[in-house]
Design a protein around this motif. Structure first.
Motif, PDB file in Angstrom:
ATOM      1  N   VAL A 256       0.844  -1.206   0.000  1.00  0.00           N
ATOM      2  CA  VAL A 256       0.000   0.000   0.000  1.00  0.00           C
ATOM      3  C   VAL A 256       0.875   1.251   0.000  1.00  0.00           C
ATOM      4  N   VAL A 257       1.901   1.263   0.854  1.00  0.00           N
ATOM      5  CA  VAL A 257       2.801   2.417   0.904  1.00  0.00           C
ATOM      6  C   VAL A 257       3.570   2.550  -0.404  1.00  0.00           C
ATOM      7  N   LEU A 258       3.950   1.429  -1.002  1.00  0.00           N
ATOM      8  CA  LEU A 258       4.638   1.471  -2.289  1.00  0.00           C
ATOM      9  C   LEU A 258       3.746   2.067  -3.369  1.00  0.00           C
ATOM     10  N   ARG A 259       2.461   1.752  -3.309  1.00  0.00           N
ATOM     11  CA  ARG A 259       1.523   2.349  -4.263  1.00  0.00           C
ATOM     12  C   ARG A 259       1.449   3.863  -4.077  1.00  0.00           C
ATOM     13  N   VAL A 260       1.458   4.303  -2.832  1.00  0.00           N
ATOM     14  CA  VAL A 260       1.463   5.748  -2.559  1.00  0.00           C
ATOM     15  C   VAL A 260       2.762   6.380  -3.044  1.00  0.00           C
ATOM     16  N   LEU A 261       3.887   5.675  -2.864  1.00  0.00           N
ATOM     17  CA  LEU A 261       5.175   6.183  -3.338  1.00  0.00           C
ATOM     18  C   LEU A 261       5.186   6.307  -4.860  1.00  0.00           C
ATOM     19  N   ALA A 262       4.607   5.313  -5.534  1.00  0.00           N
ATOM     20  CA  ALA A 262       4.515   5.392  -6.990  1.00  0.00           C
ATOM     21  C   ALA A 262       3.639   6.568  -7.422  1.00  0.00           C
ATOM     22  N   ARG A 263       2.580   6.823  -6.660  1.00  0.00           N
ATOM     23  CA  ARG A 263       1.748   7.987  -6.965  1.00  0.00           C
ATOM     24  C   ARG A 263       2.520   9.288  -6.748  1.00  0.00           C
ATOM     25  N   LYS A 332      21.010  10.148   4.744  1.00  0.00           N
ATOM     26  CA  LYS A 332      21.745  10.922   3.737  1.00  0.00           C
ATOM     27  C   LYS A 332      20.789  11.543   2.719  1.00  0.00           C
ATOM     28  N   LEU A 333      19.769  10.752   2.326  1.00  0.00           N
ATOM     29  CA  LEU A 333      18.794  11.268   1.361  1.00  0.00           C
ATOM     30  C   LEU A 333      18.007  12.433   1.956  1.00  0.00           C
ATOM     31  N   ALA A 334      17.687  12.355   3.235  1.00  0.00           N
ATOM     32  CA  ALA A 334      16.941  13.443   3.875  1.00  0.00           C
ATOM     33  C   ALA A 334      17.729  14.744   3.816  1.00  0.00           C
ATOM     34  N   GLN A 335      19.040  14.663   4.006  1.00  0.00           N
ATOM     35  CA  GLN A 335      19.862  15.869   3.944  1.00  0.00           C
ATOM     36  C   GLN A 335      19.896  16.449   2.529  1.00  0.00           C
ATOM     37  N   LEU A 336      20.033  15.568   1.519  1.00  0.00           N
ATOM     38  CA  LEU A 336      20.061  16.051   0.134  1.00  0.00           C
ATOM     39  C   LEU A 336      18.718  16.652  -0.269  1.00  0.00           C
ATOM     40  N   LEU A 337      17.614  16.022   0.141  1.00  0.00           N
ATOM     41  CA  LEU A 337      16.300  16.569  -0.188  1.00  0.00           C
ATOM     42  C   LEU A 337      16.076  17.914   0.491  1.00  0.00           C
ATOM     43  N   GLN A 349       6.286  19.490  -0.717  1.00  0.00           N
ATOM     44  CA  GLN A 349       5.352  18.494  -0.187  1.00  0.00           C
ATOM     45  C   GLN A 349       5.660  17.104  -0.738  1.00  0.00           C
ATOM     46  N   LEU A 350       5.969  17.025  -2.042  1.00  0.00           N
ATOM     47  CA  LEU A 350       6.244  15.721  -2.659  1.00  0.00           C
ATOM     48  C   LEU A 350       7.575  15.160  -2.174  1.00  0.00           C
ATOM     49  N   HIS A 351       8.565  16.040  -1.978  1.00  0.00           N
ATOM     50  CA  HIS A 351       9.835  15.552  -1.446  1.00  0.00           C
ATOM     51  C   HIS A 351       9.654  15.008  -0.031  1.00  0.00           C
ATOM     52  N   GLY A 352       8.863  15.719   0.771  1.00  0.00           N
ATOM     53  CA  GLY A 352       8.591  15.223   2.116  1.00  0.00           C
ATOM     54  C   GLY A 352       7.801  13.937   2.112  1.00  0.00           C
ATOM     55  N   ALA A 353       6.892  13.783   1.122  1.00  0.00           N
ATOM     56  CA  ALA A 353       6.105  12.548   1.027  1.00  0.00           C
ATOM     57  C   ALA A 353       6.990  11.349   0.728  1.00  0.00           C
ATOM     58  N   VAL A 354       8.015  11.540  -0.090  1.00  0.00           N
ATOM     59  CA  VAL A 354       8.942  10.438  -0.401  1.00  0.00           C
ATOM     60  C   VAL A 354       9.596   9.920   0.869  1.00  0.00           C
ATOM     61  N   LEU A 355      10.094  10.836   1.704  1.00  0.00           N
ATOM     62  CA  LEU A 355      10.725  10.416   2.963  1.00  0.00           C
ATOM     63  C   LEU A 355       9.722   9.762   3.900  1.00  0.00           C
ATOM     64  N   THR A 356       8.521  10.307   3.965  1.00  0.00           N
ATOM     65  CA  THR A 356       7.500   9.744   4.855  1.00  0.00           C
ATOM     66  C   THR A 356       7.159   8.313   4.466  1.00  0.00           C
ATOM     67  N   GLU A 357       6.991   8.060   3.185  1.00  0.00           N
ATOM     68  CA  GLU A 357       6.612   6.723   2.729  1.00  0.00           C
ATOM     69  C   GLU A 357       7.748   5.730   2.918  1.00  0.00           C
ATOM     70  N   VAL A 358       8.974   6.179   2.712  1.00  0.00           N
ATOM     71  CA  VAL A 358      10.126   5.309   2.960  1.00  0.00           C
ATOM     72  C   VAL A 358      10.205   4.952   4.438  1.00  0.00           C
ATOM     73  N   ILE A 361       7.691   2.186   5.404  1.00  0.00           N
ATOM     74  CA  ILE A 361       8.084   0.828   5.013  1.00  0.00           C
ATOM     75  C   ILE A 361       9.154   0.297   5.957  1.00  0.00           C
ATOM     76  N   LEU A 362      10.149   1.112   6.264  1.00  0.00           N
ATOM     77  CA  LEU A 362      11.207   0.670   7.166  1.00  0.00           C
ATOM     78  C   LEU A 362      10.656   0.381   8.561  1.00  0.00           C
ATOM     79  N   ASP A 363       9.729   1.192   9.022  1.00  0.00           N
ATOM     80  CA  ASP A 363       9.154   0.979  10.347  1.00  0.00           C
ATOM     81  C   ASP A 363       8.329  -0.302  10.403  1.00  0.00           C
ATOM     82  N   GLU A 364       7.600  -0.628   9.342  1.00  0.00           N
ATOM     83  CA  GLU A 364       6.785  -1.842   9.334  1.00  0.00           C
ATOM     84  C   GLU A 364       7.639  -3.101   9.391  1.00  0.00           C
TER      85      GLU A 364
END
Length: 417
Positions: A256-263, A332-337, A349-358, A361-364
């Protein structure tokens, strides 16, 4: 040597084919129907006691738990259909209008006695019995044949322990994880350079199609859960069921989170086309992170499908190491973003969404989160079992347990207080 390898591979394919649920069901049904017919030939006065094999076909199931839980309702449906057909055979023969009345009456009786999904079997049994029954004096023979078929269907799984389908469910779970990994790798590879909107939308549709795969895996897992219940060959059936079920739940959340990331990638592509989604350095890091998460997804699936042994400990250590590496890359990606957002705040907003969705997944897949989830599920199942036992105890008390036994229980309660 080549002939030996081909013969060995053919033998392996043959063994696997015989373990297929469809093949096992066909063999069990055939055997049960044949045995029921042979027994009915000796006990029933009918020259062709077809009701016995018919009932056996309806009763026998792949797993022991499914047989025990559905056999009563199946027997009720068959008996109801037989009685309806016998009642009509006493009055009329088999004509088009009598067949219509039999079907209508059988469906009405099935709903009346609350047979739920077995209502059509009442009509099926009535039609088949009406076709072979036209004499009212043989009504009792049909009932005997029905009971014979039901008994043979039950004995088929009681005497011959059914297989445990955890291997099939484990393969399905690992297959789902590998499809998730493949999609994440493709998403990462397409970040370098300009990504067309059509390609990003295609990945989004591919992520949405994973829902169908989850439904197939869920069906295989339900069959495995049934095969573990009431099976004398399984010692820790509850633990196996909980581990597999919680593992599939985690993979479902990840999809589900991957689908949101693809969106998110699709929306970002629409905003930045024809430019790349990220800078070259950020794109390379996102690709690396998606690859590390993809490997962790497969390791997680291997962990939940591995028995409690040294192999499970090795799989858990590998998963923990991959999650730590993915966490480092995420930081490292969070710093670059953050640096990209400071240069251009239009798509923050979209850059923040990428980090949130990642992060989701890691937390699950975190090992501590998984252990906590397992403990919660095991505790929930244990409480449910205790409640069922207490209900049976209260039911026994109402039926009238011996006075001495009731006094012992009351004394035990007082001592516990």
């Amino acid at each position: 040597m080549q002939d030996v390898r081909e013969w060995t591979s053919s033998l392996v394919r043959l063994v696997r084919r015989h373990r297929d649920p469809v093949v096992v069901q066909a063999l069990r049904s055939t055997a049960a129907a044949t045995v029921a017919y042979v027994i009915a030939l000796r006990l029933s006065p009918e020259p062709a006691p077809l009701t016995a094999p018919l009932t056996a076909l309806l009763v026998v199931q792949v797993t022991l738990f499914a047989t025990l839980t559905t056999s009563i309702r199946r027997v009720n449906s068959v008996v109801a259909g037989v009685l309806v057909a016998i009642a009509f055979s006493l009055l009329v023969g088999l004509t088009w209008w009598s067949l219509a009345l039999v079907i209508l009456a059988a469906l009405a009786v099935g709903h009346l006695v609350r047979l739920d999904e077995f209502v059509p079997e009442v009509a099926i049994s009535a039609m088949l019995v009406l076709g072979v029954t036209s004499v009212g004096s043989t009504a009792w023979a049909r009932i005997v044949e029905t009971l014979i078929g039901a008994a043979v269907g039950l004995a088929c799984n009681l005497l011959l322990a059914p297989p445990v389908w955890t291997e099939h469910a484990s393969e399905s779970i690992e297959g789902l994880a590998r499809r998730v990994r493949k999609l994440m790798l493709h998403m990462g590879e397409e970040l370098t350079g300009g990504t067309p909107v059509e390609r990003a939308a295609a990945r989004l549709h591919e992520a949405r199609r994973l829902d169908h795969d989850i439904a197939d895996v869920d069906a295989a897992l339900r069959q495995a859960e049934d095969s573990l219940k009431l099976n004398p060959r399984v010692r820790e059936g509850l633990l196996h069921r909980v581990v597999l079920r919680t593992g599939l739940d985690t993979l479902e959340i990840c999809t589900v989170v991957l689908r949101v990331l693809a969106r998110t990638f699709t929306d970002l592509t629409k905003e930045r086309e024809p430019e790349p989604l990220f800078s070259p350095q950020t794109s390379a890091l996102v690709q690396q992170l998606l690859g590390e998460i993809a490997d962790a997804v497969v390791s997680f699936a291997v962990l939940v499908t591995t028995d409690v042994s040294v192999s499970a400990e090795s799989a858990e250590s590998r998963l923990a190491a991959e999650l730590r590496q993915a966490g480092t890359t995420r930081d490292k990606l969070a710093q670059l973003l953050l640096e990209e957002v400071q240069r251009d705040v239009s798509n923050w907003q979209l850059h923040g969404a990428v980090l949130t969705e990642v992060n989701r997944i890691l937390d699950e897949m975190d090992t501590e989160h998984r252990s906590q989830r397992l403990l919660e599920e095991l505790d929930r199942h244990t409480r449910a079992q205790r409640e069922r036992r207490s209900r049976w105890t209260r039911f026994g008390d109402r039926l009238g347990a011996p006075a001495g036994l009731r006094r012992n229980r009351e004394d035990a309660r007082e001592r516990s207080l």
